[in-house]
Design a protein around this motif. Structure first.
Motif, PDB file in Angstrom:
ATOM      1  N   GLU A 230      33.029  32.161  32.662  1.00 39.92           N
ATOM      2  CA  GLU A 230      33.587  33.697  32.814  1.00 39.92           C
ATOM      3  C   GLU A 230      32.622  34.633  33.719  1.00 39.92           C
ATOM      4  O   GLU A 230      33.488  35.427  34.327  1.00 39.92           O
ATOM      5  CB  GLU A 230      33.401  33.905  31.338  1.00 39.92           C
ATOM      6  N   TYR A 231      31.258  34.534  33.824  1.00 32.17           N
ATOM      7  CA  TYR A 231      30.370  35.049  34.738  1.00 32.17           C
ATOM      8  C   TYR A 231      31.353  34.623  36.060  1.00 32.17           C
ATOM      9  O   TYR A 231      31.441  36.007  37.046  1.00 32.17           O
ATOM     10  CB  TYR A 231      29.239  34.914  34.810  1.00 32.17           C
ATOM     11  N   ALA A 232      31.144  33.724  36.655  1.00 32.54           N
ATOM     12  CA  ALA A 232      31.294  33.153  38.294  1.00 32.54           C
ATOM     13  C   ALA A 232      32.715  34.131  38.631  1.00 32.54           C
ATOM     14  O   ALA A 232      32.384  34.654  39.665  1.00 32.54           O
ATOM     15  CB  ALA A 232      31.464  32.062  38.212  1.00 32.54           C
ATOM     16  N   HIS A 233      33.583  34.167  37.874  1.00 29.16           N
ATOM     17  CA  HIS A 233      34.819  34.816  38.063  1.00 29.16           C
ATOM     18  C   HIS A 233      35.074  35.368  38.315  1.00 29.16           C
ATOM     19  O   HIS A 233      35.368  36.779  39.261  1.00 29.16           O
ATOM     20  CB  HIS A 233      36.373  33.605  37.867  1.00 29.16           C
ATOM     21  N   ASP A 234      34.188  36.778  37.234  1.00 28.51           N
ATOM     22  CA  ASP A 234      34.259  37.666  37.283  1.00 28.51           C
ATOM     23  C   ASP A 234      33.661  38.224  38.692  1.00 28.51           C
ATOM     24  O   ASP A 234      33.730  39.408  39.541  1.00 28.51           O
ATOM     25  CB  ASP A 234      33.363  38.749  36.358  1.00 28.51           C
ATOM     26  N   PHE A 235      32.238  37.864  39.346  1.00 32.28           N
ATOM     27  CA  PHE A 235      31.445  37.772  40.541  1.00 32.28           C
ATOM     28  C   PHE A 235      32.340  38.010  41.388  1.00 32.28           C
ATOM     29  O   PHE A 235      32.134  38.652  42.432  1.00 32.28           O
ATOM     30  CB  PHE A 235      29.659  37.147  40.176  1.00 32.28           C
ATOM     31  N   LEU A 236      32.904  36.787  41.773  1.00 34.71           N
ATOM     32  CA  LEU A 236      33.710  36.880  42.824  1.00 34.71           C
ATOM     33  C   LEU A 236      34.865  37.514  43.110  1.00 34.71           C
ATOM     34  O   LEU A 236      35.246  38.333  43.969  1.00 34.71           O
ATOM     35  CB  LEU A 236      34.301  35.368  43.353  1.00 34.71           C
ATOM     36  N   ASP A 237      35.555  38.345  41.749  1.00 31.24           N
ATOM     37  CA  ASP A 237      36.345  38.989  42.151  1.00 31.24           C
ATOM     38  C   ASP A 237      36.141  40.272  42.272  1.00 31.24           C
ATOM     39  O   ASP A 237      36.841  41.489  42.650  1.00 31.24           O
ATOM     40  CB  ASP A 237      36.851  39.467  40.607  1.00 31.24           C
ATOM     41  N   ARG A 238      34.843  41.177  42.256  1.00 31.30           N
ATOM     42  CA  ARG A 238      34.417  41.970  42.448  1.00 31.30           C
ATOM     43  C   ARG A 238      34.449  42.365  43.892  1.00 31.30           C
ATOM     44  O   ARG A 238      34.737  43.898  44.158  1.00 31.30           O
ATOM     45  CB  ARG A 238      32.508  42.500  41.872  1.00 31.30           C
ATOM     46  N   ARG A 239      34.000  41.864  44.657  1.00 34.09           N
ATOM     47  CA  ARG A 239      34.329  41.980  45.993  1.00 34.09           C
ATOM     48  C   ARG A 239      34.776  41.033  47.254  1.00 34.09           C
ATOM     49  O   ARG A 239      35.450  39.633  46.134  1.00 34.09           O
ATOM     50  CB  ARG A 239      32.658  41.806  46.837  1.00 34.09           C
ATOM     51  N   GLU A 240      35.821  41.407  48.100  1.00 35.64           N
ATOM     52  CA  GLU A 240      36.706  40.989  49.148  1.00 35.64           C
ATOM     53  C   GLU A 240      35.795  40.391  49.909  1.00 35.64           C
ATOM     54  O   GLU A 240      35.761  41.240  51.038  1.00 35.64           O
ATOM     55  CB  GLU A 240      37.581  41.533  49.189  1.00 35.64           C
ATOM     56  N   CYS A 241      35.090  39.277  50.162  1.00 37.86           N
ATOM     57  CA  CYS A 241      33.968  39.232  51.297  1.00 37.86           C
ATOM     58  C   CYS A 241      33.471  37.194  51.341  1.00 37.86           C
ATOM     59  O   CYS A 241      33.424  36.492  50.043  1.00 37.86           O
ATOM     60  CB  CYS A 241      33.021  39.941  50.657  1.00 37.86           C
TER      61      CYS A 241
END
Length: 525
Positions: A108-119
């Motif tokens: 849950e944390y990892a997916h949200d982390f990756l969704d925050r930035r397009e990089c």
């Protein structure tokens, strides 16, 4: 929402690989596995059988025999990437892992982390301008061809290197590439991975170049991503928490590291000890948990540095070689010239070198650029020299193949003097007492940053008594320590008087000691 396809390179511990794959795919993520072709066929069949019914698992179609530092590691990664791209069209990110890595955050944390930035998250530093490579080869890794494995075929590896070097056989770096370097543990977006795979098909010349570079897993993806992706879309960091000791060895995590790992600003950690059963169990369950809140303090590296600089007893840090035999050696003599005016001590050492065959080293604990032999890195930084002082001195005695050695030391290093004088070796101190003129003290204040060119004269006059008293206090502390074999020479004494102390310090005759004491301009500023 982000969906991760993990790229797992592994070669052992089939049970752990199965558990890792089941944990990562239980929440809807994917994993592509490359199992080293040179590893156990039985173990590979065991993994295939255990994961055969898992739709979130795919295996590289072609397995490669992998070796550290070889192109084979990049080749294996490319094979796993191809399998993942084909098998998992919904995967948005591709995350590089090893069998020693485990999640330290929830999915849950990892997916949200990756969704925050397009990089893309990949360490990507300029190969030649950065200090990512601390010691050893740099340009040599690229301009010479490396066909053999440095670990398993050491003689051939270095023989081919020396042959190319002797014959002047080098090759150019592809002109359109800026070589980058960084950690091999990255997380790339799907578009970036597809660009990289397409680039490898279009540019066989680049693949051919990297195929014979040394340790290409630290340069291949790092260079291509920087070449293909706009800089603003690259975060030059790894999402995998890893640390290295002073000697380049990966730090291993154990059961009592659980809370520390969860507080780091990373998604995974490497390396987890195979014996840390409780830690592996807790981290394995963590990835699929929901609603977990993480307090990010990110103090892991500073904490490790704090502990290791002070020493620690416990199974995480095995006894080091300088702890098992800490003496310099009962039969050895360490001669220490202590002087606040470094140029005076260096002048004295030059004369001693001319008159004796005793190895002499200048201010090795005070000056970074003191000339020292390569002792495997222990001499590389000032902090290492201080921390491993006795080990350093033992290695210097062995390097010079001498039972006697002279070093210079600043009077402020009382802790070093106390340490060496407690040793079983015979330690003698020759303190050189100099006169400190106002002009010298002003120059000293400027050298150490207490004053500058624009400091008002009245400020300097108020500062001088403090500096002078500080220097006198350092000398008083040495006297108060009441060291055995503590001798002095003074600028105000005639050479005949100073020669007596020099003769006792060096164990030489009076004639030779007088010649040393009469050194021209010995105390001149």
């Amino acid at each position: 929402m982000a969906k991760i396809a993990f790229i797992l390179l592994c070669h052992k511990d089939p049970e752990a690989i199965v558990r890792q794959a089941q944990s990562l795919t239980a929440v809807g993520d994917y994993i592509a596995i490359h199992f080293d072709r040179s590893a156990s066929p039985t173990a590979y069949r065991q993994i295939r059988a255990a994961l055969a019914d898992n739709p979130g698992v795919v295996f590289a179609k072609r397995r490669v025999r992998c070796g550290w530092g070889e192109w084979s590691l990049v080749e294996a990664t490319l094979e796993a990437l191809k399998a993942a791209v084909d098998a998992f069209p919904r995967a948005t990110h591709f995350y590089m892992l090893s069998g020693d890595c485990m999640a330290i955050k929830t999915a849950e944390y990892a997916h949200d982390f990756l969704d925050r930035r397009e990089c893309d998250y990949i360490e990507s530093f300029d190969y030649f301008k950065s200090d990512w490579i601390k010691t050893g080869w740099k340009e040599e890794r690229l301009i010479y061809r490396h066909w053999f494995n440095e670990r398993s075929q050491k003689k051939r590896f270095y023989a081919m290197f020396e042959l190319q070097k002797r014959l002047g056989i080098t090759r150019p770096i592809p002109p359109d590439l800026d070589i980058m370097i960084g950690s091999q543990w990255w997380c790339l977006r799907r578009r970036t991975v597809e660009w990289v795979l397409d680039f490898t098909r279009r540019r066989p010349d680049v693949v051919s170049f990297f195929r014979t570079t040394w340790i290409p897993d630290e340069t291949f993806f790092q260079t291509l991503v920087r070449h293909l992706v706009p800089e603003r879309e690259i975060d030059s960091r790894t999402l995998t928490f890893l640390m290295f000791t002073d000697y380049g060895m990966p730090v291993t995590f154990y059961n009592d590291h659980y809370d520390v790992l969860l507080s780091q600003d990373f998604l995974f950690a490497r390396k987890i000890s195979p014996e840390a059963a409780d830690l592996k169990r807790r981290l394995g369950a963590l990835y699929s948990a929901e609603g977990v809140k993480f307090d990010i303090s990110n103090e892991g590296r500073q904490l490790f540095k704090f502990l290791t600089e002070r020493g620690r007893i416990g199974r995480r840090f095995a006894p080091r070689f300088w702890e098992t035999e800490s003496s310099l050696g009962r039969e050895r003599e360490l001669l220490i010239v202590v002087c606040k005016k470094w140029h005076v001590a260096k002048r004295l050492l030059d004369r001693i070198r001319q008159m004796t065959n005793i190895p002499c080293i200048e201010y090795l604990f005070n000056e970074d650029n003191t000339a020292l032999p390569d002792l495997g890195g222990i001499q590389a930084t000032m902090s290492k020299r201080h921390r491993h002082r006795r080990a350093l001195m033992r290695m210097l005695f062995e390097y010079f193949e001498s039972e006697r050695m002279i070093i210079c030391m600043d009077p402020g290093n009382l802790d070093l003097l106390e340490d060496f004088c407690r040793d079983r070796a015979l330690t003698r101190i020759l303190e050189v007492e100099c006169h400190f003129s106002d002009e010298y003290l002003i120059g000293h204040a400027m050298r150490v940053g207490l004053a500058g060119d624009n400091t008002p004269p009245e400020t300097l006059q108020r500062l001088l008594p403090t500096i002078r008293n500080d220097m006198l206090h350092e000398s008083d502390r040495i006297r108060d320590a009441e060291f055995d074999n503590h001798l002095r020479i003074r600028e105000t004494d005639p050479p005949e008087v100073n020669a007596q102390a020099i003769a006792a310090f060096l164990s030489v005759g009076q004639d030779k000691a007088r010649e040393i004491a009469r050194t021209d301009h010995l105390f001149a500023d």
